[in-house]
Design a protein around this motif. Structure first.
Motif, PDB file in Angstrom:
ATOM      1  N   PRO A 145       0.796  -1.232   0.000  1.00 17.30           N
ATOM      2  CA  PRO A 145       0.000   0.000   0.000  1.00 17.30           C
ATOM      3  C   PRO A 145       0.821   1.272   0.000  1.00 17.30           C
ATOM      4  CG  PRO A 145      -0.066  -1.055   2.148  1.00 17.30           C
ATOM      5  CD  PRO A 145       0.579  -2.037   1.219  1.00 17.30           C
ATOM      6  N   TRP A 146       2.099   1.196   0.394  1.00 15.39           N
ATOM      7  CA  TRP A 146       2.931   2.406   0.350  1.00 15.39           C
ATOM      8  C   TRP A 146       3.187   2.862  -1.078  1.00 15.39           C
ATOM      9  CZ3 TRP A 146       4.057  -2.163   2.786  1.00 15.39           C
ATOM     10  CH2 TRP A 146       4.877  -3.066   2.119  1.00 15.39           C
ATOM     11  N   TYR A 147       2.875   2.020  -2.069  1.00 15.59           N
ATOM     12  CA  TYR A 147       2.963   2.416  -3.471  1.00 15.59           C
ATOM     13  C   TYR A 147       1.581   2.763  -4.049  1.00 15.59           C
ATOM     14  CZ  TYR A 147       7.703   0.429  -3.607  1.00 15.59           C
ATOM     15  OH  TYR A 147       9.021   0.163  -3.385  1.00 15.59           O
ATOM     16  N   CYS A 148       0.584   2.934  -3.215  1.00 12.49           N
ATOM     17  CA  CYS A 148      -0.792   3.157  -3.671  1.00 12.49           C
ATOM     18  C   CYS A 148      -0.839   4.148  -4.826  1.00 12.49           C
ATOM     19  CB  CYS A 148      -1.649   3.668  -2.511  1.00 12.49           C
ATOM     20  SG  CYS A 148      -3.351   4.051  -2.970  1.00 12.49           S
ATOM     21  N   PHE A 149      -1.534   3.761  -5.904  1.00 15.82           N
ATOM     22  CA  PHE A 149      -1.616   4.591  -7.096  1.00 15.82           C
ATOM     23  C   PHE A 149      -2.876   5.457  -7.129  1.00 15.82           C
ATOM     24  CE2 PHE A 149       0.740   0.710  -8.537  1.00 15.82           C
ATOM     25  CZ  PHE A 149       1.972   1.322  -8.659  1.00 15.82           C
ATOM     26  N   ASP A 150      -3.678   5.392  -6.093  1.00 16.44           N
ATOM     27  CA  ASP A 150      -4.944   6.122  -6.102  1.00 16.44           C
ATOM     28  C   ASP A 150      -5.217   6.745  -4.738  1.00 16.44           C
ATOM     29  OD1 ASP A 150      -7.265   7.122  -7.236  1.00 16.44           O
ATOM     30  OD2 ASP A 150      -8.460   5.349  -6.734  1.00 16.44           O
ATOM     31  N   THR A 151      -4.177   7.373  -4.164  1.00 19.15           N
ATOM     32  CA  THR A 151      -4.376   8.038  -2.880  1.00 19.15           C
ATOM     33  C   THR A 151      -5.402   9.158  -3.045  1.00 19.15           C
ATOM     34  OG1 THR A 151      -2.520   9.526  -3.322  1.00 19.15           O
ATOM     35  CG2 THR A 151      -2.053   7.527  -2.074  1.00 19.15           C
ATOM     36  N   HIS A 152      -6.124   9.449  -1.969  1.00 22.42           N
ATOM     37  CA  HIS A 152      -7.243  10.367  -2.115  1.00 22.42           C
ATOM     38  C   HIS A 152      -7.163  11.531  -1.142  1.00 22.42           C
ATOM     39  CE1 HIS A 152      -8.305   6.890   0.443  1.00 22.42           C
ATOM     40  NE2 HIS A 152      -8.862   7.779   1.228  1.00 22.42           N
ATOM     41  N   ASN A 153      -7.841  12.592  -1.527  1.00 21.93           N
ATOM     42  CA  ASN A 153      -7.937  13.820  -0.739  1.00 21.93           C
ATOM     43  C   ASN A 153      -9.410  14.159  -0.550  1.00 21.93           C
ATOM     44  OD1 ASN A 153      -5.363  14.829  -2.921  1.00 21.93           O
ATOM     45  ND2 ASN A 153      -5.008  14.265  -0.799  1.00 21.93           N
ATOM     46  N   ALA A 154      -9.672  15.232   0.187  1.00 17.84           N
ATOM     47  CA  ALA A 154     -11.047  15.696   0.356  1.00 17.84           C
ATOM     48  C   ALA A 154     -11.647  16.053  -1.002  1.00 17.84           C
ATOM     49  CB  ALA A 154     -11.089  16.900   1.289  1.00 17.84           C
ATOM     50  N   GLU A 155     -12.915  15.751  -1.174  1.00 18.75           N
ATOM     51  CA  GLU A 155     -13.607  16.059  -2.426  1.00 18.75           C
ATOM     52  C   GLU A 155     -13.986  17.540  -2.500  1.00 18.75           C
ATOM     53  OE1 GLU A 155     -14.250  14.188  -5.044  1.00 18.75           O
ATOM     54  OE2 GLU A 155     -13.364  12.356  -4.231  1.00 18.75           O
ATOM     55  N   GLN A 156     -14.393  18.103  -1.360  1.00 14.24           N
ATOM     56  CA  GLN A 156     -14.807  19.508  -1.354  1.00 14.24           C
ATOM     57  C   GLN A 156     -13.586  20.429  -1.383  1.00 14.24           C
ATOM     58  OE1 GLN A 156     -18.450  20.345   1.268  1.00 14.24           O
ATOM     59  NE2 GLN A 156     -17.401  18.694   2.380  1.00 14.24           N
ATOM     60  N   LYS A 157     -13.828  21.647  -1.807  1.00 13.44           N
ATOM     61  CA  LYS A 157     -12.762  22.628  -1.883  1.00 13.44           C
ATOM     62  C   LYS A 157     -12.894  23.670  -0.783  1.00 13.44           C
ATOM     63  CE  LYS A 157     -10.428  21.489  -5.651  1.00 13.44           C
ATOM     64  NZ  LYS A 157      -8.975  21.206  -5.634  1.00 13.44           N
ATOM     65  N   MET A 158     -11.780  24.044  -0.196  1.00 14.15           N
ATOM     66  CA  MET A 158     -11.735  25.238   0.635  1.00 14.15           C
ATOM     67  C   MET A 158     -11.569  26.442  -0.291  1.00 14.15           C
ATOM     68  SD  MET A 158      -9.422  23.860   3.851  1.00 14.15           S
ATOM     69  CE  MET A 158      -8.289  22.875   2.846  1.00 14.15           C
ATOM     70  N   THR A 159     -12.090  27.587   0.113  1.00 16.30           N
ATOM     71  CA  THR A 159     -12.109  28.758  -0.772  1.00 16.30           C
ATOM     72  C   THR A 159     -11.749  30.021  -0.011  1.00 16.30           C
ATOM     73  OG1 THR A 159     -14.426  29.357  -0.383  1.00 16.30           O
ATOM     74  CG2 THR A 159     -13.990  27.688  -2.087  1.00 16.30           C
ATOM     75  N   LEU A 160     -11.466  31.072  -0.779  1.00  9.62           N
ATOM     76  CA  LEU A 160     -11.413  32.414  -0.224  1.00  9.62           C
ATOM     77  C   LEU A 160     -12.838  32.930  -0.069  1.00  9.62           C
ATOM     78  CD1 LEU A 160      -8.490  33.909  -2.364  1.00  9.62           C
ATOM     79  CD2 LEU A 160      -8.374  32.999  -0.036  1.00  9.62           C
ATOM     80  N   LEU A 161     -12.984  34.088   0.570  1.00  9.44           N
ATOM     81  CA  LEU A 161     -14.322  34.633   0.795  1.00  9.44           C
ATOM     82  C   LEU A 161     -15.052  34.934  -0.509  1.00  9.44           C
ATOM     83  CD1 LEU A 161     -13.715  37.064   3.815  1.00  9.44           C
ATOM     84  CD2 LEU A 161     -14.874  34.842   3.833  1.00  9.44           C
ATOM     85  N   ASP A 162     -14.310  35.236  -1.570  1.00 13.60           N
ATOM     86  CA  ASP A 162     -14.960  35.552  -2.846  1.00 13.60           C
ATOM     87  C   ASP A 162     -15.289  34.308  -3.667  1.00 13.60           C
ATOM     88  OD1 ASP A 162     -12.507  34.733  -3.794  1.00 13.60           O
ATOM     89  OD2 ASP A 162     -11.949  36.644  -4.691  1.00 13.60           O
ATOM     90  N   GLY A 163     -15.058  33.141  -3.086  1.00 10.57           N
ATOM     91  CA  GLY A 163     -15.372  31.899  -3.778  1.00 10.57           C
ATOM     92  C   GLY A 163     -14.225  31.289  -4.551  1.00 10.57           C
ATOM     93  N   THR A 164     -13.072  31.953  -4.615  1.00 15.83           N
ATOM     94  CA  THR A 164     -11.920  31.405  -5.321  1.00 15.83           C
ATOM     95  C   THR A 164     -11.492  30.094  -4.670  1.00 15.83           C
ATOM     96  OG1 THR A 164     -11.131  33.610  -5.935  1.00 15.83           O
ATOM     97  CG2 THR A 164      -9.531  31.806  -6.017  1.00 15.83           C
ATOM     98  N   GLU A 165     -11.433  29.036  -5.465  1.00 15.30           N
ATOM     99  CA  GLU A 165     -11.038  27.737  -4.928  1.00 15.30           C
ATOM    100  C   GLU A 165      -9.541  27.695  -4.676  1.00 15.30           C
ATOM    101  OE1 GLU A 165     -12.389  24.619  -7.471  1.00 15.30           O
ATOM    102  OE2 GLU A 165     -14.482  24.798  -6.801  1.00 15.30           O
ATOM    103  N   LEU A 166      -9.177  27.072  -3.567  1.00 15.62           N
ATOM    104  CA  LEU A 166      -7.776  26.947  -3.179  1.00 15.62           C
ATOM    105  C   LEU A 166      -7.269  25.543  -3.472  1.00 15.62           C
ATOM    106  CD1 LEU A 166      -8.022  28.759   0.263  1.00 15.62           C
ATOM    107  CD2 LEU A 166      -6.934  29.658  -1.806  1.00 15.62           C
ATOM    108  N   SER A 167      -5.991  25.448  -3.848  1.00 15.72           N
ATOM    109  CA  SER A 167      -5.330  24.155  -4.024  1.00 15.72           C
ATOM    110  C   SER A 167      -4.499  23.884  -2.774  1.00 15.72           C
ATOM    111  CB  SER A 167      -4.420  24.180  -5.245  1.00 15.72           C
ATOM    112  OG  SER A 167      -5.137  24.458  -6.426  1.00 15.72           O
ATOM    113  N   PRO A 168      -4.925  22.944  -1.947  1.00 16.19           N
ATOM    114  CA  PRO A 168      -4.167  22.677  -0.718  1.00 16.19           C
ATOM    115  C   PRO A 168      -2.865  21.949  -1.019  1.00 16.19           C
ATOM    116  CG  PRO A 168      -6.014  21.165  -0.895  1.00 16.19           C
ATOM    117  CD  PRO A 168      -6.134  22.110  -2.044  1.00 16.19           C
ATOM    118  N   ALA A 169      -1.775  22.404  -0.439  1.00 18.99           N
ATOM    119  CA  ALA A 169      -0.478  21.778  -0.661  1.00 18.99           C
ATOM    120  C   ALA A 169      -0.521  20.315  -0.254  1.00 18.99           C
ATOM    121  CB  ALA A 169       0.600  22.517   0.131  1.00 18.99           C
ATOM    122  N   LEU A 170      -0.148  19.435  -1.189  1.00 19.89           N
ATOM    123  CA  LEU A 170      -0.152  17.993  -0.977  1.00 19.89           C
ATOM    124  C   LEU A 170      -1.500  17.488  -0.467  1.00 19.89           C
ATOM    125  CD1 LEU A 170       3.443  17.337   0.417  1.00 19.89           C
ATOM    126  CD2 LEU A 170       2.562  16.870  -1.865  1.00 19.89           C
ATOM    127  N   GLY A 171      -2.567  18.193  -0.865  1.00 20.00           N
ATOM    128  CA  GLY A 171      -3.908  17.785  -0.473  1.00 20.00           C
ATOM    129  C   GLY A 171      -4.227  18.039   0.975  1.00 20.00           C
TER     130      GLY A 171
END
Length: 361
Positions: free
Chosen positions: A104-130
């Motif tokens: 599993p340490w080679y997992c090819f389909d690691t996952h992150n949160a589906e929802q996005k965190m945003t700024l107040l104006d709705g701009t979606e943020l890309s979280p570092a390393l998920g």
């Protein structure tokens, strides 16, 4: 209902980071909101700021973190509100071909949160390393939360989330350093020093630290290096061979991520030795090696992602070793800082003045 918290974003390539108000949504299925207590300033965050990872600005920086689970979404059973956790960026899926083969340490389909965190104006943020943990709270996939003993300091525990785990794992998991081995580590920043600590834990007889900065070499001695080589003043390949009866080291760990230092690692290993690349290169870098030299040597050329770790196995084990006094994780913390001090911390890291700055909330 989404919560408003303070977080540090990188707005554009090489622009100064700034503190902004972030909207963190309630956790959905398989997700968790974590209240961050501490987060290390890692070189990967600087790579994100410089555009060395990708161009998905703005980034919510920070990923080397520990905190307390505040809430979880539907279907989450492995963690619960109140759990003290270290965040990881390799949440294994359990279903891909690597996981089903028992790796599993080679997992090819690691996952992150589906929802996005945003700024107040709705701009979606890309979280570092998920993860995005230079923030008072962050949203992650529940599988990115690894429970550890809550008695340990968050500033110490969070370092396992990236650099320290990458280095220790490069030595123990990827390089498979054994008792009596000779090990050379090229690049003595946070990851390199962790590789040195990992080699010492594994029982290596000779640990050779290589860097161009005498200050870093002195620190490497405190982590377990038995010998040091300043590659600014001499040929590191010849120095490593001279320290290993002319043979080269059994395991050479390259913790810089540059073609020049990789070549040094390649030629500084014993004929049947192992090279481990754990330093992170940038996209434009190219490596040239004579194919006959590759053919003419046995051993292994390996890349180490996250120290080939399995967080559920390795994080609690390393915390236990720390609490037993066998692994001084606190030695990696040079300073603790506030959320508004990260830009300056990047400068100190770039100049080699710190091993790790840790943001404490």
């Amino acid at each position: 209902m989404a919560q408003q918290v303070q977080g540090v974003i990188a707005p554009g390539r090489n622009e100064p980071v700034r503190v902004e108000t972030i909207l963190v949504p309630d956790p959905g299925p398989g997700e968790a909101v974590v209240k961050i207590q501490a987060c290390g300033v890692c070189h990967t965050d600087l790579h994100y700021k410089q555009g060395g990872i990708n161009d998905d600005f703005p980034f919510l920086l920070g990923h080397e973190a520990a905190g307390v689970v505040e809430s979880v979404g539907d279907g989450v059973t492995d963690v619960a509100p109140g759990d003290f956790v270290v965040l990881n960026w390799r949440a294994v899926c359990g279903q891909c071909r690597a996981c089903l083969r028992g790796r599993p340490w080679y997992c090819f389909d690691t996952h992150n949160a589906e929802q996005k965190m945003t700024l107040l104006d709705g701009t979606e943020l890309s979280p570092a390393l998920g993860i995005g943990a230079f923030a008072e709270k962050t949203l992650v996939a529940a599988g990115q939360c690894t429970k550890v003993d809550p008695e340990v300091s968050p500033a110490v525990a969070g370092l396992l989330g990236c650099g320290v785990m990458a280095g220790i794992g490069a030595a123990i998991n990827t390089g498979q350093v054994g008792r009596g081995d000779s090990v050379a580590v090229i690049g003595c920043g946070g990851v390199g020093d962790a590789a040195i600590a990992g080699a010492r834990l594994a029982g290596a007889a000779k640990i050779i630290a290589v860097d161009i900065d005498d200050r870093k070499l002195e620190t490497a001695k405190t982590m377990g290096a038995t010998h040091t080589v300043n590659s600014r003043t001499g040929d590191p390949v010849e120095a490593i061979r001279a320290l290993t009866d002319g043979n080269g080291a059994d395991v050479v760990i390259e913790a810089v991520g540059r073609p020049e230092t990789y070549k040094q690692a390649f030629y500084a290993r014993d004929l049947a030795g192992t090279v481990v690349l754990v330093g992170v290169p940038t996209p434009e870098m190219q490596l040239e090696l004579p194919l006959l030299d590759v053919f003419g040597r046995g051993g292994s050329l390996k890349s180490s992602w996250y120290g080939d770790c399995l967080p559920s196995r390795d994080f609690p084990m390393l915390i236990d070793l720390h609490q037993q006094g066998r692994l001084d994780l606190g030695a990696f913390v040079t300073e603790t800082i506030g959320i508004g001090d990260i830009e300056q911390a990047f400068g100190r890291m770039h100049d080699g003045d710190v091993l790790r700055s840790v943001v404490v909330f």
